[in-house]
Structures are given as C-alpha cells and as structure tokens.
Design a protein around this motif. Structure first.
Motif, PDB file in Angstrom:
ATOM      1  N   ARG A   1      36.643  36.332  35.375  1.00 14.20           N
ATOM      2  CA  ARG A   1      37.872  35.571  35.458  1.00 14.20           C
ATOM      3  C   ARG A   1      38.977  36.208  34.608  1.00 14.20           C
ATOM      4  O   ARG A   1      40.124  36.267  34.985  1.00 14.20           O
ATOM      5  N   LYS A   2      38.566  36.691  33.452  1.00 20.58           N
ATOM      6  CA  LYS A   2      39.543  37.332  32.580  1.00 20.58           C
ATOM      7  C   LYS A   2      39.398  38.830  32.734  1.00 20.58           C
ATOM      8  O   LYS A   2      38.351  39.392  32.414  1.00 20.58           O
ATOM      9  N   ASN A   3      40.441  39.479  33.247  1.00 22.04           N
ATOM     10  CA  ASN A   3      40.485  40.927  33.242  1.00 22.04           C
ATOM     11  C   ASN A   3      39.515  41.630  34.180  1.00 22.04           C
ATOM     12  O   ASN A   3      39.369  42.835  34.098  1.00 22.04           O
ATOM     13  N   GLY A   4      38.810  40.901  35.065  1.00 23.76           N
ATOM     14  CA  GLY A   4      38.038  41.568  36.100  1.00 23.76           C
ATOM     15  C   GLY A   4      39.011  42.269  37.043  1.00 23.76           C
ATOM     16  O   GLY A   4      40.208  41.994  37.029  1.00 23.76           O
ATOM     17  N   ILE A   5      38.478  43.193  37.872  1.00 26.31           N
ATOM     18  CA  ILE A   5      39.375  43.946  38.750  1.00 26.31           C
ATOM     19  C   ILE A   5      40.121  43.003  39.703  1.00 26.31           C
ATOM     20  O   ILE A   5      41.321  43.159  39.946  1.00 26.31           O
ATOM     21  N   LEU A   6      39.420  41.977  40.216  1.00 25.50           N
ATOM     22  CA  LEU A   6      40.118  41.036  41.100  1.00 25.50           C
ATOM     23  C   LEU A   6      41.256  40.317  40.387  1.00 25.50           C
ATOM     24  O   LEU A   6      42.325  40.102  40.946  1.00 25.50           O
ATOM     25  N   ALA A   7      41.002  39.949  39.125  1.00 26.40           N
ATOM     26  CA  ALA A   7      42.047  39.271  38.360  1.00 26.40           C
ATOM     27  C   ALA A   7      43.236  40.204  38.165  1.00 26.40           C
ATOM     28  O   ALA A   7      44.401  39.795  38.246  1.00 26.40           O
ATOM     29  N   GLN A   8      42.940  41.489  37.949  1.00 22.75           N
ATOM     30  CA  GLN A   8      44.032  42.459  37.780  1.00 22.75           C
ATOM     31  C   GLN A   8      44.800  42.647  39.076  1.00 22.75           C
ATOM     32  O   GLN A   8      46.023  42.787  39.075  1.00 22.75           O
ATOM     33  N   VAL A   9      44.056  42.657  40.217  1.00 17.02           N
ATOM     34  CA  VAL A   9      44.722  42.777  41.517  1.00 17.02           C
ATOM     35  C   VAL A   9      45.673  41.596  41.703  1.00 17.02           C
ATOM     36  O   VAL A   9      46.810  41.744  42.147  1.00 17.02           O
ATOM     37  N   ASN A  10      45.186  40.438  41.325  1.00 11.62           N
ATOM     38  CA  ASN A  10      46.018  39.244  41.433  1.00 11.62           C
ATOM     39  C   ASN A  10      47.306  39.385  40.610  1.00 11.62           C
ATOM     40  O   ASN A  10      48.399  39.087  41.079  1.00 11.62           O
ATOM     41  N   ASP A  11      47.141  39.873  39.386  1.00  8.70           N
ATOM     42  CA  ASP A  11      48.307  40.024  38.504  1.00  8.70           C
ATOM     43  C   ASP A  11      49.230  41.142  38.949  1.00  8.70           C
ATOM     44  O   ASP A  11      50.441  40.994  38.993  1.00  8.70           O
ATOM     45  N   GLN A  12      48.627  42.309  39.244  1.00  4.80           N
ATOM     46  CA  GLN A  12      49.456  43.499  39.421  1.00  4.80           C
ATOM     47  C   GLN A  12      49.932  43.700  40.845  1.00  4.80           C
ATOM     48  O   GLN A  12      50.875  44.437  41.073  1.00  4.80           O
ATOM     49  N   TRP A  13      49.233  43.101  41.805  1.00  7.34           N
ATOM     50  CA  TRP A  13      49.688  43.253  43.192  1.00  7.34           C
ATOM     51  C   TRP A  13      50.387  41.981  43.661  1.00  7.34           C
ATOM     52  O   TRP A  13      51.525  41.995  44.069  1.00  7.34           O
ATOM     53  N   LEU A  14      49.650  40.852  43.584  1.00  6.92           N
ATOM     54  CA  LEU A  14      50.211  39.630  44.167  1.00  6.92           C
ATOM     55  C   LEU A  14      51.381  39.090  43.347  1.00  6.92           C
ATOM     56  O   LEU A  14      52.455  38.834  43.879  1.00  6.92           O
ATOM     57  N   LYS A  15      51.163  38.954  42.037  1.00  8.73           N
ATOM     58  CA  LYS A  15      52.232  38.359  41.230  1.00  8.73           C
ATOM     59  C   LYS A  15      53.444  39.284  41.147  1.00  8.73           C
ATOM     60  O   LYS A  15      54.576  38.827  41.005  1.00  8.73           O
ATOM     61  N   ALA A  16      53.197  40.615  41.237  1.00  6.21           N
ATOM     62  CA  ALA A  16      54.298  41.566  41.106  1.00  6.21           C
ATOM     63  C   ALA A  16      55.015  41.802  42.434  1.00  6.21           C
ATOM     64  O   ALA A  16      56.049  42.463  42.472  1.00  6.21           O
ATOM     65  N   ALA A  17      54.458  41.281  43.538  1.00  7.37           N
ATOM     66  CA  ALA A  17      55.038  41.579  44.858  1.00  7.37           C
ATOM     67  C   ALA A  17      56.415  40.933  45.006  1.00  7.37           C
ATOM     68  O   ALA A  17      56.634  39.823  44.520  1.00  7.37           O
ATOM     69  N   PRO A  18      57.349  41.624  45.668  1.00 12.27           N
ATOM     70  CA  PRO A  18      58.651  40.998  45.922  1.00 12.27           C
ATOM     71  C   PRO A  18      58.483  39.814  46.881  1.00 12.27           C
ATOM     72  O   PRO A  18      57.512  39.761  47.643  1.00 12.27           O
ATOM     73  N   LYS A  19      59.405  38.894  46.812  1.00 12.00           N
ATOM     74  CA  LYS A  19      59.312  37.632  47.528  1.00 12.00           C
ATOM     75  C   LYS A  19      58.964  37.813  49.008  1.00 12.00           C
ATOM     76  O   LYS A  19      58.085  37.144  49.537  1.00 12.00           O
ATOM     77  N   GLU A  20      59.654  38.784  49.643  1.00 12.48           N
ATOM     78  CA  GLU A  20      59.484  38.914  51.094  1.00 12.48           C
ATOM     79  C   GLU A  20      58.093  39.447  51.471  1.00 12.48           C
ATOM     80  O   GLU A  20      57.639  39.236  52.588  1.00 12.48           O
ATOM     81  N   SER A  21      57.377  40.109  50.548  1.00  7.34           N
ATOM     82  CA  SER A  21      56.035  40.598  50.907  1.00  7.34           C
ATOM     83  C   SER A  21      54.924  39.706  50.377  1.00  7.34           C
ATOM     84  O   SER A  21      53.756  39.972  50.604  1.00  7.34           O
ATOM     85  N   LYS A  22      55.272  38.636  49.644  1.00 10.94           N
ATOM     86  CA  LYS A  22      54.243  37.781  48.997  1.00 10.94           C
ATOM     87  C   LYS A  22      53.191  37.306  49.983  1.00 10.94           C
ATOM     88  O   LYS A  22      52.000  37.372  49.712  1.00 10.94           O
TER      89      LYS A  22
END
Ligand SMILES: [Zn+2]
Length: 414
Positions: free
Chosen positions: A77-98
């Motif tokens: 849950r903390k710092n696993g690769i999936l959690a990082q994907v969530n942070d670095q890809w999904l949360k960082a995505a611009p609004k139109e690609s969310k």
C-alpha cells in the motif's frame, strides 16, 4: 467501531531494505518512470515495459520469502510499484487524459494482482498443478485407478480432522471473556447499507472521518439515494444500531465478525479482516465502568499480570474516545527480551490493543423510538482487531499467513 489507528503498520525501513535486497539478488532494475507524454501510444509503451518487468520478476520467485518480497515490492500500500503508478501516472495526468489513464491504471492493477497471486507458493507449483488437473477430470482419474493394480486390502486414506483457525480461536477466547461478564453475542450482514455503516453511526455525508475508511461499494447504485447504497461493511459497528433497533435497553452485547476495506494485502493489511466490538447501554454507565470492564477483560485474556493504560483519541460515534494499551505481554513491559529489543511493542513496553469510548448521544438519536433516551441512558463501546491480537499472541510477522490456507502453517495450531 473503526479502529484504524489500532492496526499495525509494516516497519517502512525494513520493507525498503528487503526490496533493495530483492533487486540486487535478482538483478531487477525496474523503477516507475515519471511520464511527460500522456498520449495513448506513450501510455501503451510504459505499460508494456512495466508488465515485461513484472513477468521477469515473477519468473525469479523461487521461494515463499522471495514471493513475499515480490508481493510487497509490487502491491504494498505504501510505496509499492502500483502505488507509485497511481501517484506518478494517474495523479500527475492532465485533466483531459485522466479518464484514459485511469482505465489503463485499473487494467494494470488487476494484471499485477493476478500475476502476484499466480506466482505464490512456488515450491508447490508443480505437484499442486498436477493434482488440480486430475481432480478436475474425475472420470479420467477413475479410469486411471481401475487400470492400475488395485489392492483393496491396503489401509484406507486417513482424512485429517480440521482444527480451529488461529484467528477464530482468538476471537472465541475473547468472546468467552465477555460472555462470562453477561454479554450476549450478536451478528449482522457483511453487505450493509450506507445508513447502517456510516450515517447512523454519526458519520453524516461528507463527514471527514469517512475518508479514514477505504470502502468497497457495490457497483452501479448511482440511482439510489446515498443512505440505501450497498457496501461491504468497514467495521462491525452497524450491528450496534441493528441490535438497538430490535432490543430495548439495557443491553450488553459483543459482536465478532468479518469486515472489508480497500487495502491491498501486505504484511499488516488485508482487504478482509476481523473485528470484535462490544456495547453496554444502561442508566448510569460511566467511564469508570468502561475502564473496569476492559481492564478485567485484558487480564482474563492475556494473563493477570498485564496492566492497561488509556489515552485520548477520536472516533465519530464515541465522546470522549480513548485508545487502550496493555503492557507488553511478550517482554513483560520492559521493552527488551534479554539483550534484544522487543519488536512487538517497539521497545515501549506497551501495545495498542483497542479503541473505545462513551457512546455519543447523537448515536442514540437514531434509535430513540426504541427506548434509547440519551437524557436517561449512557453507554460505552469498544472494538479491537483479533487478527493483530493473534499475530502478537503467536509471535508471527506476516498477516497473510492467516489467509493463505497453507495446511503446513495451520497444522501447528491443531
Ligand atoms: Zn515488548
């Protein structure tokens, strides 16, 4: 009660160093890249790379301990690769690609979880696989047997007798302590409505305390009013309301059961876990009754030499609220075991064991038509996690061993 704070967390430093060890041992180098380009082509490429590394690492899993590290590396849950994907890809995505990124991340998530699950128990993969195929085709199995030379004078296969699961055993022991105090056992449904799980427990819609609960909702209920929507209960507390609706005061009840939260499995979390909670309502119930009852219960469960200590806390359905600690029953409260530091109590000599408090008068408002008049009655409630208590009691360090159904582990408790 939702005693989230009471649940233990994996020591961060340790999982990081185990992770590095795994990377070193298996020569894996995958790290989640930050994305600049969120076009479908770039996302496909990034996902492809992640999945290729996943497969490569899964193939490297050779033992149970490899697998645990692999599991934590990918889905902790903390710092696993999936959690990082969530942070670095999904949360960082611009609004139109969310939306697009969200779908892809969900897709990756289920692929990663499937791969992690499938790579479990590498020692048993071969023979277990064969056994499965055979039982899946009974007619062929029968044919094989009748072809072979059948000696009916050989002794039969002894079926082993089941044993109580360590968690169930811990729950039964705790429930028995309260039964001896005159408490009755109540149970309720695991699929609950928002009303019983939240609203009637003093979490109004948009209450910030709802964020503390990662709730698993049943899909496609948007057309229903919020309070009727179904979810997997996040605590056993709805049973308090259900019981007060059908039983007039005074009551003394203890509620054991399964609860669910959206937590990926790791050493200290599971999407399904257990709670035991209790409720006493009568005239003139005071905080002194709460302390006396719980102190007695802990001595009955852990041994007469344990001490208890309370410190202030917050829960939406109790006021005032407290967390209760017991003196460490492993090191006797000294914080040390011989020359070694005592890990279960983090050398403090105390272990957090439950959350409790006096029932908030607002909760009685929801059942006032059944005789619960907050001006005349008071009560206390408490809740604890038997999974963690069983972990401590049996000296284990990974919650998942309880749910993997490995007979070699369970047999030790028979
Ligand atoms: Zn200790």
């Amino acid at each position: 009660m939702s005693f989230r704070a009471v649940r233990s967390r994996a020591p961060r430093g340790e999982s990081v160093s185990r992770n590095l060890l795994f990377q070193h041992k298996h020569n894996v180098t995958y790290t989640v890249p930050k994305l600049k380009d969120f076009s479908p082509e770039a996302l496909d490429k990034a996902a492809e790379k992640l999945l290729a590394s996943l497969e490569k690492e899964a193939a490297e899993v050779k033992s149970e301990s490899d697998w645990k590290v692999f599991r934590d590396r990918w889905i902790a849950r903390k710092n696993g690769i999936l959690a990082q994907v969530n942070d670095q890809w999904l949360k960082a995505a611009p609004k139109e690609s969310k939306r697009d990124v969200g779908q892809r991340v969900n897709d990756l998530k289920s692929k990663v979880e499937q791969t992690v699950e499938a790579s479990q128990n590498p020692d048993k993969r071969g023979p277990a696989g064969r056994a499965k195929t055979r039982s899946a085709a009974p007619s062929r199995a029968v044919a094989e047997v009748s072809d072979a030379c059948l000696d009916i004078t050989l002794p039969g296969v002894r079926r082993s007798i089941g044993a109580e699961h360590p968690i169930i055993r811990a729950m039964n022991e705790m429930v028995a302590v309260f039964r001896n105090l005159g408490y009755s056992v109540q149970e309720g449904p695991e699929i609950e409505t928002d009303y019983y799980n939240f609203e009637a427990l003093n979490f109004p819609p948009n209450h910030p305390a709802r964020d503390m609960q990662d709730t698993l909702f049943i899909a496609n209920q948007e057309s229903k009013p919020l309070r009727e929507r179904l979810l997997l209960r996040t605590h056993t507390s709805p049973v308090q309301i259900r019981t007060m609706e059908k039983m007039k005061p005074p009551i003394r009840i203890v509620i054991p059961g399964k609860v669910h939260r959206n937590d990926p499995p790791d050493a200290s979390h599971s999407p399904m876990f257990h709670q035991i909670e209790g409720l006493a309502v009568d005239t003139n119930i005071t905080f002194g009754d709460l302390k006396g009852t719980l102190d007695h219960a802990m001595k009955a469960f852990f041994g007469s030499s344990v001490k208890t200590s309370f410190r202030p806390s917050f829960f939406p359905f109790t006021e005032p609220s407290a967390e209760m600690m017991v003196s460490c029953f492993i090191c006797g409260g000294s914080g040390r075991r011989g020359s070694e530091p005592c890990r279960p109590c983090k050398q403090t000599g105390w272990i957090e064991i439950l959350g409790c408090g006096m029932v908030d008068p607002n909760v009685f408002e929801f059942v006032k038509n059944n005789g619960y008049d907050s001006r005349k009655l008071s009560g206390f409630a408490f809740g604890m996690g038997p999974d963690r208590i069983a972990l401590l009691k049996y000296g284990l360090d990974d919650l998942q061993v309880f749910f993997q159904n490995d007979v070699r582990f369970l047999r030790q408790f028979a």
